[in-house]
Design an enzyme around this catalytic site. Structure first.
Site, short mmCIF file in Angstrom:
data_model
loop_
_atom_site.label_atom_id
_atom_site.label_comp_id
_atom_site.label_asym_id
_atom_site.label_seq_id
_atom_site.Cartn_x
_atom_site.Cartn_y
_atom_site.Cartn_z
N GLY A 259 0.85 -1.20 0.00
CA GLY A 259 0.00 0.00 0.00
C GLY A 259 0.88 1.24 0.00
N LYS B 148 0.52 -9.57 0.01
CA LYS B 148 -0.39 -10.72 -0.16
C LYS B 148 -1.39 -10.50 -1.28
CE LYS B 148 -3.96 -9.77 3.33
NZ LYS B 148 -4.63 -10.27 4.53
N HIS C 270 -5.71 -1.53 0.02
CA HIS C 270 -6.84 -0.70 0.44
C HIS C 270 -6.58 0.80 0.28
CE1 HIS C 270 -10.64 0.12 2.22
NE2 HIS C 270 -10.09 0.94 3.09
N ARG D 188 -15.16 12.50 13.40
CA ARG D 188 -15.96 11.31 13.13
C ARG D 188 -16.60 10.69 14.37
NH1 ARG D 188 -11.75 8.96 8.66
NH2 ARG D 188 -12.36 10.51 7.11
N GLU E 111 -1.06 2.22 8.60
CA GLU E 111 -2.16 1.88 9.53
C GLU E 111 -1.78 0.76 10.50
OE1 GLU E 111 -5.96 1.81 7.58
OE2 GLU E 111 -6.96 1.00 9.35
C1 LIG Z 1 -12.68 3.28 1.90
C2 LIG Z 1 -11.58 4.03 2.60
C3 LIG Z 1 -11.36 5.37 2.33
C4 LIG Z 1 -10.35 6.08 2.99
N1 LIG Z 1 -10.17 7.40 2.72
C5 LIG Z 1 -9.18 8.08 3.34
C6 LIG Z 1 -8.93 9.46 3.03
O1 LIG Z 1 -9.58 10.04 2.18
N2 LIG Z 1 -7.96 10.10 3.71
C7 LIG Z 1 -7.19 9.47 4.65
O2 LIG Z 1 -6.31 10.09 5.22
N3 LIG Z 1 -7.39 8.15 4.93
C8 LIG Z 1 -8.35 7.46 4.29
N4 LIG Z 1 -8.54 6.13 4.59
C9 LIG Z 1 -7.57 5.44 5.42
C10 LIG Z 1 -6.31 5.15 4.60
O3 LIG Z 1 -6.68 4.91 3.27
C11 LIG Z 1 -5.56 3.92 5.12
O4 LIG Z 1 -5.34 4.04 6.50
C12 LIG Z 1 -4.21 3.80 4.41
O5 LIG Z 1 -4.37 3.83 3.03
C13 LIG Z 1 -3.49 2.53 4.84
O6 LIG Z 1 -2.35 2.39 4.04
P1 LIG Z 1 -1.27 1.29 4.38
O7 LIG Z 1 -0.20 1.44 3.36
O8 LIG Z 1 -0.91 1.36 5.81
O9 LIG Z 1 -2.04 -0.11 4.19
P2 LIG Z 1 -2.93 -0.74 2.93
O10 LIG Z 1 -3.08 0.22 1.86
O11 LIG Z 1 -4.09 -1.31 3.60
O12 LIG Z 1 -1.94 -1.86 2.43
C14 LIG Z 1 -1.66 -3.02 3.18
C15 LIG Z 1 -0.74 -3.90 2.37
O13 LIG Z 1 -0.28 -4.95 3.20
C16 LIG Z 1 -0.29 -6.16 2.49
N5 LIG Z 1 -0.44 -7.24 3.46
C17 LIG Z 1 -1.35 -7.34 4.47
N6 LIG Z 1 -1.16 -8.51 5.13
C18 LIG Z 1 -0.11 -9.13 4.54
C19 LIG Z 1 0.56 -10.37 4.76
N7 LIG Z 1 0.19 -11.23 5.71
N8 LIG Z 1 1.59 -10.68 3.95
C20 LIG Z 1 1.97 -9.85 2.94
N9 LIG Z 1 1.37 -8.67 2.69
C21 LIG Z 1 0.35 -8.33 3.49
C22 LIG Z 1 -1.44 -6.03 1.51
O14 LIG Z 1 -1.21 -6.85 0.40
C23 LIG Z 1 -1.39 -4.54 1.15
O15 LIG Z 1 -0.54 -4.36 0.06
C24 LIG Z 1 -9.54 5.42 3.94
C25 LIG Z 1 -9.75 4.07 4.21
C26 LIG Z 1 -10.78 3.38 3.57
C27 LIG Z 1 -11.01 1.94 3.94
#
Ligand SMILES: Cc1cc2nc3c(=O)[nH]c(=O)nc-3n(C[C@H](O)[C@H](O)[C@H](O)COP(=O)(O)OP(=O)(O)OC[C@H]3O[C@@H](n4cnc5c(N)ncnc54)[C@H](O)[C@@H]3O)c2cc1C
Length: 560
Positions: free
Chosen positions: A12, A33, A40, A271, A360
Site C-alpha cells: 500500500g 499478499k 486498500h 468522526r 495503519e
Molecule cells: C474506503 C476508505 C477510504 C479512505 N479514505 C481516506 C482518506 O480520504 N484520507 C485518509 O487520510 N485516509 C483514508 N482512509 C484510510 C487510509 O486509506 C488507510 O489508512 C491507508 O491507506 C493505509 O495504508 P497502508 O499502506 O498502511 O495499508 P494498505 O493500503 O491497507 O496496504 C496493506 C498492504 O499490506 C499487504 N499485506 C497485508 N497482510 C499481509 C501479509 N500477511 N503478507 C503480505 N502482505 C500483506 C497487503 O497486500 C497490502 O498491500 C480510507 C480508508 C478506507 C477503507
C-alpha cells in the site's frame, strides 16, 4: 533462501513509499499478499492533509490533530506529521501525482472533519488510487523486486532480533525464508474484525497479529474508528469529502440534526462525534426504518457532484440505487480505521530490533483516540518515508543478524504441518462460522457505544471462539491458490486482535475519542491520560499503561 537487505511487507502507500526511499541506499524487496495496486490505500477518496494554504499553518494543523485525538496523540509525532506534510505533497507531485487544481493552478484543498481550514489535497475523489499508482510506477522504474501474492506468516526472531521472515507463496503453495537486516511492516489495518466495515477483505490485521505473536508491543488497540457515512446495507464508504463539499446530514424530520451536537462545525465535526450523533438520532426514533439517516447533496448541483465527487456518485448509484445529485443517500456508521497498532517511535522503530512499522499497522501515535479525515493518508507517506530511511541506514551500518538453521527448521516444520492440515478437525465447524460470530460480536458489543457487561461477555465469547478455532483443521492443505487456507490464517490473526481490543476496551473505564463507555461517559485525565501497551504473555495479553507525550498543548475540554 532469499536475501534482501530491507524487506517491506505490504504494497500500500506506506509500503511503497518506504521501499522507494530505502532503495536509494539498499537492496529492497516488497512482499504483498495482494497485488500492490489492489491495496486498500487505493480506495481512499477524500485526500491528504497538509498545511499548504495561505491562511493555514503547520501550527494550526498540529493543534487540530492534537484536539482531534482527544489529547491522546503524542505531540512530538504529530509535529513531525504536520511539519513534513507540505514537503511530501510536493514530492508526490514531482513523482507525477495529478492533484486537482484551483483555477490559478495551485493544488486545490477541501475541508474534512475537525480541521480549521480546507487542508486536504485531493485528486477528485480518487486520491488514494492516483497516489498508489504513481508510487507503483516509481517502484517499477527503480526495478524494486516484488513478491506479489506472498503472505507473511511469521517473523523469524533470534535473540530478540528480527532476522527475516517466513512467507507463503500462494501460487506455488510453498513456504520460503527471506533473510534481511530490516523488515518494515506496512500491512494496514484490521477492519474485517467487524461485520460492518468500510475496509477491503484483505484488511485482516496480519502484521499486527504476527508482530504481537513475535513479542512486539502493540498500543492503544481499544481505539477503533467508526466512520459516520457508509451506504446503508453494504457499508461502502461515502467519503467525508461529500460533507467537505457541503453535504448535509438530515433525520426523518428533514432536520440538520448536527446543530444539537456540534453547533459550530456541524457536519464537519470529527468522526467520533458525528457517528454517535447519528446513532442517537436513530435510537431516539428520528431515523428511517429505525436503521439509517440521510446524507443530502441535492443542493450542491449536478455539476459540482460530477466534478468533485464522481466516485461517490457512481458508488451510490450502483450500490444504493440513488443518484446523490438528485436524492439523499441512506447512510449508517461502520468500522473504518484502526487507530491502535504496533508501537513505534517517530522513525518507525518497534520494540523488536530489526523490525519497523509504518502506516495503519503502526501506532506512532499521531491519531490518539480519534483520527481526523485526511491524516491517515498523510501518515502513510510521511512515516513510510521515515521508516524507509531508517531501514536503509540499518542496512548500511549493521552486520547481518544471526539466523540459525535451528530457527529456520522449527518455523518451517511447524508451519508445514499446520498448513497441511493438523489435528482431526471438527466437521460441523468452519472458519466461516467462526468469522461470522466474531465479526457480529465486535460490531454489536465492541462498537460505537460500549458498556462493561457487554464487553465482559464479548471477552468470554471471543475466548470460546478461539478454542473452536484451535480445533479447526486447515482447509484443503497446501495447494496453489488455496484461498480457504488464507482465510483460515486471517481469522486466526483477527481473533488475537479482537481479544486485545475487547479487553483493552473493558480495561479503559472512561470515554475518550472513539472509545465511548456508556457506564463511564466522562473523559478521565486523572487516571486515563495514558497509552495502553500490550504484549503477549504466557496466558494471553499483558497490559500496561505509558505516558502520553505532551509538548505544547495541555488537555482542554473538547468541543466543536
Ligand atoms: C474506503 C476508505 C477510504 C479512505 N479514505 C481516506 C482518506 O480520504 N484520507 C485518509 O487520510 N485516509 C483514508 N482512509 C484510510 C487510509 O486509506 C488507510 O489508512 C491507508 O491507506 C493505509 O495504508 P497502508 O499502506 O498502511 O495499508 P494498505 O493500503 O491497507 O496496504 C496493506 C498492504 O499490506 C499487504 N499485506 C497485508 N497482510 C499481509 C501479509 N500477511 N503478507 C503480505 N502482505 C500483506 C497487503 O497486500 C497490502 O498491500 C480510507 C480508508 C478506507 C477503507
Amino acid at each position: 533462501m532469499l536475501i534482501h537487505e530491507v524487506l517491506v511487507v505490504g504494497g500500500g502507500l506506506a509500503g511503497l513509499m518506504a521501499a522507494l526511499v530505502a532503495s536509494q541506499k539498499a537492496d529492497v524487496a516488497v512482499l504483498s499478499k495482494i497485488y500492490p495496486t489492489r491495496s486498500h490505500s487505493g480506495a481512499a477518496q477524500g485526500g491528504f492533509n497538509a498545511a499548504l494554504g495561505e491562511d493555514d499553518s503547520v501550527e494550526a494543523h498540529i493543534f487540530d490533530t492534537v484536539k482531534g485525538s482527544d489529547y491522546l496523540g503524542d505531540q512530538d509525532a504529530i509535529e513531525v506529521l504536520c511539519s513534513e506534510g507540505p514537503e511530501v505533497i510536493l514530492e508526490l507531485e514531482r513523482m507525477g501525482v495529478p492533484w486537482t487544481r484551483t483555477p490559478e493552478g495551485r493544488v486545490a484543498q477541501r475541508s474534512l472533519g475537525g480541521a480549521g481550514f480546507p487542508r486536504a489535497c485531493f485528486a477528485a475523489d480518487f486520491s488514494g488510487h492516483v497516489v498508489l499508482h504513481t508510487l507503483f510506477e516509481q517502484v517499477l522504474r527503480r526495478g524494486i523486486k516484488i513478491y506479489p501474492e506472498w503472505h507473511l506468516v511469521e517473523l523469524l526472531v533470534e535473540d530478540g532480533q528480527v532476522a527475516g521472515v517466513l512467507a507463503y507463496d500462494l501460487a506455488r503453495a510453498r513456504l520460503e525464508v527471506i533473510r534481511s537486516k530490516a523488515v518494515i511492516l506496512a500491512t494496514g489495518g484490521y477492519g474485517r474484525a467487524f461485520a460492518k466495515t468500510t475496509n477491503a477483505h484483505a484488511n485482516t490485521g496480519d502484521g499486527m497479529a504476527i508482530a504481537y505473536r513475535a513479542g512486539a508491543v502493540l498500543s492503544d488497540m481499544e481505539f477503533v474508528q467508526f466512520h459516520p457515512t457508509t451506504l446503508y446495507g453494504t457499508n461502502i464508504l461515502i467519503s467525508e469529502a461529500a460533507r467537505g463539499e457541503g453535504g448535509y446530514l438530515r433525520n426523518y424530520d428533514g432536520e440538520r440534526f448536527m446543530v444539537h451536537y456540534a453547533p459550530q462545525k456541524m457536519e464537519l465535526a470529527p468522526r467520533d462525534v458525528v457517528s454517535r450523533a447519528i446513532f442517537k438520532e436513530i435510537k431516539e426514533g428520528r431515523g428511517f426504518e429505525g436503521q439509517y439517516v440521510h446524507l443530502d447533496l441535492t443542493h450542491l448541483g449536478e455539476a459540482l457532484v460530477a466534478e468533485r465527487l464522481p466516485q461517490v456518485r457512481d458508488l451510490a448509484i450502483r450500490y444504493a440505487g440513488v443518484d446523490p445529485a438528485r436524492a439523499p443517500m441512506p447512510i449508517e456508521p461502520a468500522q473504518h480505521y484502526s487507530m491502535g497498532g504496533v508501537r513505534t517511535d517517530v522513525w518507525g522503530m518497534t520494540s523488536l530490533t530489526g523490525l519497523l512499522a509504518a502506516g495503519e499497522v503502526a501506532n506512532v501515535s499521531v491519531h490518539g483516540a480519534n483520527r481526523l479525515g485526511g491524516n491517515s493518508l498523510l501518515e502513510t507517506v510521511v512515516f513510510g518515508r521515515r521508516a524507509g530511511h531508517r531501514a536503509a541506514q540499518l542496512a548500511r551500518q549493521e552486520p547481518w543478524p544471526t539466523l540459525s538453521a535451528a530457527t529456520i527448521t522449527r518455523a518451517y516444520e511447524s508451519w508445514s504441518s499446520l498448513l497441511a492440515g493438523r489435528g482431526q478437525g471438527v466437521q460441523e465447524d468452519s472458519t466461516f462460522a467462526i468469522r461470522q460470530e466474531m465479526t457480529n460480536l465486535m460490531t454489536n458489543q465492541v462498537g460505537v457505544f460500549r458498556v462493561g457487561s457487554e464487553l465482559e461477555d464479548a471477552v468470554n465469547r471471543l475466548a470460546k471462539l478461539k478454542e473452536r478455532y484451535q480445533r479447526l483443521k486447515a482447509p484443503g492443505g497446501m495447494q496453489p491458490f488455496n484461498y480457504a487456507l488464507m482465510d483460515y490464517l486471517e481469522v486466526g490473526y483477527l481473533l488475537d486482535l479482537c481479544e486485545v481490543i475487547a479487553r483493552g476496551a473493558l480495561r479503559r473505564t472512561e470515554s475518550r475519542g472513539a472509545h465511548y463507555r456508556l457506564d463511564y461517559p466522562q473523559r478521565d485525565d486523572q487516571n486515563w491520560l495514558c497509552h495502553t501497551f500490550v504484549r503477549r504473555g504466557e496466558d494471553g495479553p499483558e497490559f500496561s499503561n505509558g505516558p502520553v507525550k505532551i509538548t505544547r498543548y495541555a488537555p482542554q475540554e473538547r468541543g466543536y
